[in-house]
Design a protein around this motif. Structure first.
Motif, PDB file in Angstrom:
ATOM      1  N   ARG A  14      20.643  11.896 -53.341  1.00  0.00           N
ATOM      2  CA  ARG A  14      21.557  12.580 -54.259  1.00  0.00           C
ATOM      3  C   ARG A  14      21.076  13.994 -54.523  1.00  0.00           C
ATOM      4  O   ARG A  14      19.894  14.236 -54.681  1.00  0.00           O
ATOM      5  CB  ARG A  14      21.656  11.825 -55.586  1.00  0.00           C
ATOM      6  N   ALA A  15      21.980  14.924 -54.580  1.00  0.00           N
ATOM      7  CA  ALA A  15      21.629  16.328 -54.811  1.00  0.00           C
ATOM      8  C   ALA A  15      21.675  16.623 -56.309  1.00  0.00           C
ATOM      9  O   ALA A  15      22.472  17.424 -56.781  1.00  0.00           O
ATOM     10  CB  ALA A  15      22.589  17.232 -54.059  1.00  0.00           C
ATOM     11  N   HIS A  16      20.842  15.930 -57.072  1.00  0.00           N
ATOM     12  CA  HIS A  16      20.784  16.120 -58.517  1.00  0.00           C
ATOM     13  C   HIS A  16      19.335  16.278 -58.938  1.00  0.00           C
ATOM     14  O   HIS A  16      18.470  15.524 -58.517  1.00  0.00           O
ATOM     15  CB  HIS A  16      21.394  14.930 -59.272  1.00  0.00           C
ATOM     16  N   ASP A  17      19.087  17.258 -59.742  1.00  0.00           N
ATOM     17  CA  ASP A  17      17.779  17.482 -60.325  1.00  0.00           C
ATOM     18  C   ASP A  17      18.043  18.026 -61.719  1.00  0.00           C
ATOM     19  O   ASP A  17      18.553  19.135 -61.872  1.00  0.00           O
ATOM     20  CB  ASP A  17      16.970  18.473 -59.489  1.00  0.00           C
ATOM     21  N   THR A  18      17.771  17.232 -62.729  1.00  0.00           N
ATOM     22  CA  THR A  18      18.096  17.626 -64.090  1.00  0.00           C
ATOM     23  C   THR A  18      16.882  18.169 -64.823  1.00  0.00           C
ATOM     24  O   THR A  18      15.749  17.898 -64.459  1.00  0.00           O
ATOM     25  CB  THR A  18      18.668  16.431 -64.877  1.00  0.00           C
ATOM     26  N   ASN A  19      17.153  18.945 -65.849  1.00  0.00           N
ATOM     27  CA  ASN A  19      16.118  19.426 -66.752  1.00  0.00           C
ATOM     28  C   ASN A  19      16.748  19.655 -68.112  1.00  0.00           C
ATOM     29  O   ASN A  19      17.962  19.606 -68.256  1.00  0.00           O
ATOM     30  CB  ASN A  19      15.439  20.689 -66.214  1.00  0.00           C
ATOM     31  N   THR A  20      15.912  19.864 -69.102  1.00  0.00           N
ATOM     32  CA  THR A  20      16.417  20.206 -70.427  1.00  0.00           C
ATOM     33  C   THR A  20      15.979  21.621 -70.757  1.00  0.00           C
ATOM     34  O   THR A  20      14.910  22.066 -70.349  1.00  0.00           O
ATOM     35  CB  THR A  20      15.916  19.227 -71.504  1.00  0.00           C
ATOM     36  N   VAL A  21      16.835  22.331 -71.481  1.00  0.00           N
ATOM     37  CA  VAL A  21      16.586  23.726 -71.830  1.00  0.00           C
ATOM     38  C   VAL A  21      16.756  23.874 -73.338  1.00  0.00           C
ATOM     39  O   VAL A  21      17.734  23.386 -73.903  1.00  0.00           O
ATOM     40  CB  VAL A  21      17.575  24.658 -71.089  1.00  0.00           C
ATOM     41  N   GLU A  22      15.822  24.534 -73.978  1.00  0.00           N
ATOM     42  CA  GLU A  22      15.885  24.795 -75.418  1.00  0.00           C
ATOM     43  C   GLU A  22      16.655  26.084 -75.668  1.00  0.00           C
ATOM     44  O   GLU A  22      16.395  27.105 -75.030  1.00  0.00           O
ATOM     45  CB  GLU A  22      14.470  24.944 -75.976  1.00  0.00           C
ATOM     46  N   ARG A  23      17.611  26.017 -76.581  1.00  0.00           N
ATOM     47  CA  ARG A  23      18.376  27.193 -77.013  1.00  0.00           C
ATOM     48  C   ARG A  23      18.350  27.194 -78.538  1.00  0.00           C
ATOM     49  O   ARG A  23      19.151  26.513 -79.173  1.00  0.00           O
ATOM     50  CB  ARG A  23      19.824  27.131 -76.525  1.00  0.00           C
ATOM     51  N   ARG A  47      17.635  14.261 -73.169  1.00  0.00           N
ATOM     52  CA  ARG A  47      17.041  13.580 -72.003  1.00  0.00           C
ATOM     53  C   ARG A  47      17.851  12.342 -71.632  1.00  0.00           C
ATOM     54  O   ARG A  47      18.026  12.047 -70.450  1.00  0.00           O
ATOM     55  CB  ARG A  47      15.593  13.193 -72.306  1.00  0.00           C
ATOM     56  N   THR A  48      18.367  11.637 -72.631  1.00  0.00           N
ATOM     57  CA  THR A  48      19.222  10.475 -72.366  1.00  0.00           C
ATOM     58  C   THR A  48      20.499  10.907 -71.665  1.00  0.00           C
ATOM     59  O   THR A  48      20.960  10.242 -70.734  1.00  0.00           O
ATOM     60  CB  THR A  48      19.546   9.736 -73.677  1.00  0.00           C
ATOM     61  N   ASP A  49      21.097  12.023 -72.086  1.00  0.00           N
ATOM     62  CA  ASP A  49      22.288  12.557 -71.410  1.00  0.00           C
ATOM     63  C   ASP A  49      21.979  12.823 -69.937  1.00  0.00           C
ATOM     64  O   ASP A  49      22.777  12.491 -69.048  1.00  0.00           O
ATOM     65  CB  ASP A  49      22.752  13.865 -72.052  1.00  0.00           C
ATOM     66  N   ALA A  50      20.809  13.415 -69.658  1.00  0.00           N
ATOM     67  CA  ALA A  50      20.418  13.718 -68.282  1.00  0.00           C
ATOM     68  C   ALA A  50      20.237  12.436 -67.477  1.00  0.00           C
ATOM     69  O   ALA A  50      20.699  12.341 -66.334  1.00  0.00           O
ATOM     70  CB  ALA A  50      19.137  14.535 -68.258  1.00  0.00           C
ATOM     71  N   THR A  51      19.596  11.444 -68.059  1.00  0.00           N
ATOM     72  CA  THR A  51      19.387  10.168 -67.374  1.00  0.00           C
ATOM     73  C   THR A  51      20.721   9.489 -67.083  1.00  0.00           C
ATOM     74  O   THR A  51      20.939   8.955 -65.999  1.00  0.00           O
ATOM     75  CB  THR A  51      18.492   9.243 -68.219  1.00  0.00           C
ATOM     76  N   GLU A  52      21.643   9.526 -68.048  1.00  0.00           N
ATOM     77  CA  GLU A  52      22.972   8.940 -67.843  1.00  0.00           C
ATOM     78  C   GLU A  52      23.711   9.666 -66.729  1.00  0.00           C
ATOM     79  O   GLU A  52      24.428   9.053 -65.939  1.00  0.00           O
ATOM     80  CB  GLU A  52      23.772   8.972 -69.134  1.00  0.00           C
ATOM     81  N   HIS A  53      23.541  10.967 -66.625  1.00  0.00           N
ATOM     82  CA  HIS A  53      24.173  11.734 -65.547  1.00  0.00           C
ATOM     83  C   HIS A  53      23.623  11.284 -64.184  1.00  0.00           C
ATOM     84  O   HIS A  53      24.375  11.102 -63.228  1.00  0.00           O
ATOM     85  CB  HIS A  53      23.941  13.229 -65.738  1.00  0.00           C
ATOM     86  N   LEU A  54      22.307  11.093 -64.120  1.00  0.00           N
ATOM     87  CA  LEU A  54      21.685  10.682 -62.862  1.00  0.00           C
ATOM     88  C   LEU A  54      22.087   9.287 -62.428  1.00  0.00           C
ATOM     89  O   LEU A  54      22.183   9.007 -61.236  1.00  0.00           O
ATOM     90  CB  LEU A  54      20.154  10.757 -62.972  1.00  0.00           C
ATOM     91  N   THR A  55      22.321   8.405 -63.390  1.00  0.00           N
ATOM     92  CA  THR A  55      22.665   7.018 -63.058  1.00  0.00           C
ATOM     93  C   THR A  55      24.168   6.769 -62.971  1.00  0.00           C
ATOM     94  O   THR A  55      24.582   5.693 -62.561  1.00  0.00           O
ATOM     95  CB  THR A  55      22.041   6.046 -64.082  1.00  0.00           C
TER      96      THR A  55
END
Length: 59
Positions: A14-23, A47-55
């Motif tokens: 899968r072409a997905h690589d997630t990260n979190t960014v502070e704003r 981080r949960t949003d990112a994990t849900e996106h990956l799965t």
């Protein structure tokens, strides 16, 4: 300040690589595919949003 936290995809095909960014006081999950989650005050929820996106199944 941007402080990315890498959350790698479990599927190497899968072409997905997630990260979190502070704003400011918010944290946003983002992916190299162009997806981004809503701004969250909780880093853990971002981080949960990112994990849900990956799965999530491909659409």
């Amino acid at each position: 300040m941007t402080d990315p936290v890498r959350i790698p995809s479990q599927d190497p095909d899968r072409a997905h690589d997630t990260n979190t960014v502070e704003r400011g006081s918010f944290c946003i999950a983002r992916c190299v595919c162009g997806w981004s989650g809503p701004a969250r005050r909780s880093r853990d929820r971002a981080r949960t949003d990112a994990t849900e996106h990956l799965t999530a199944p491909e659409r």
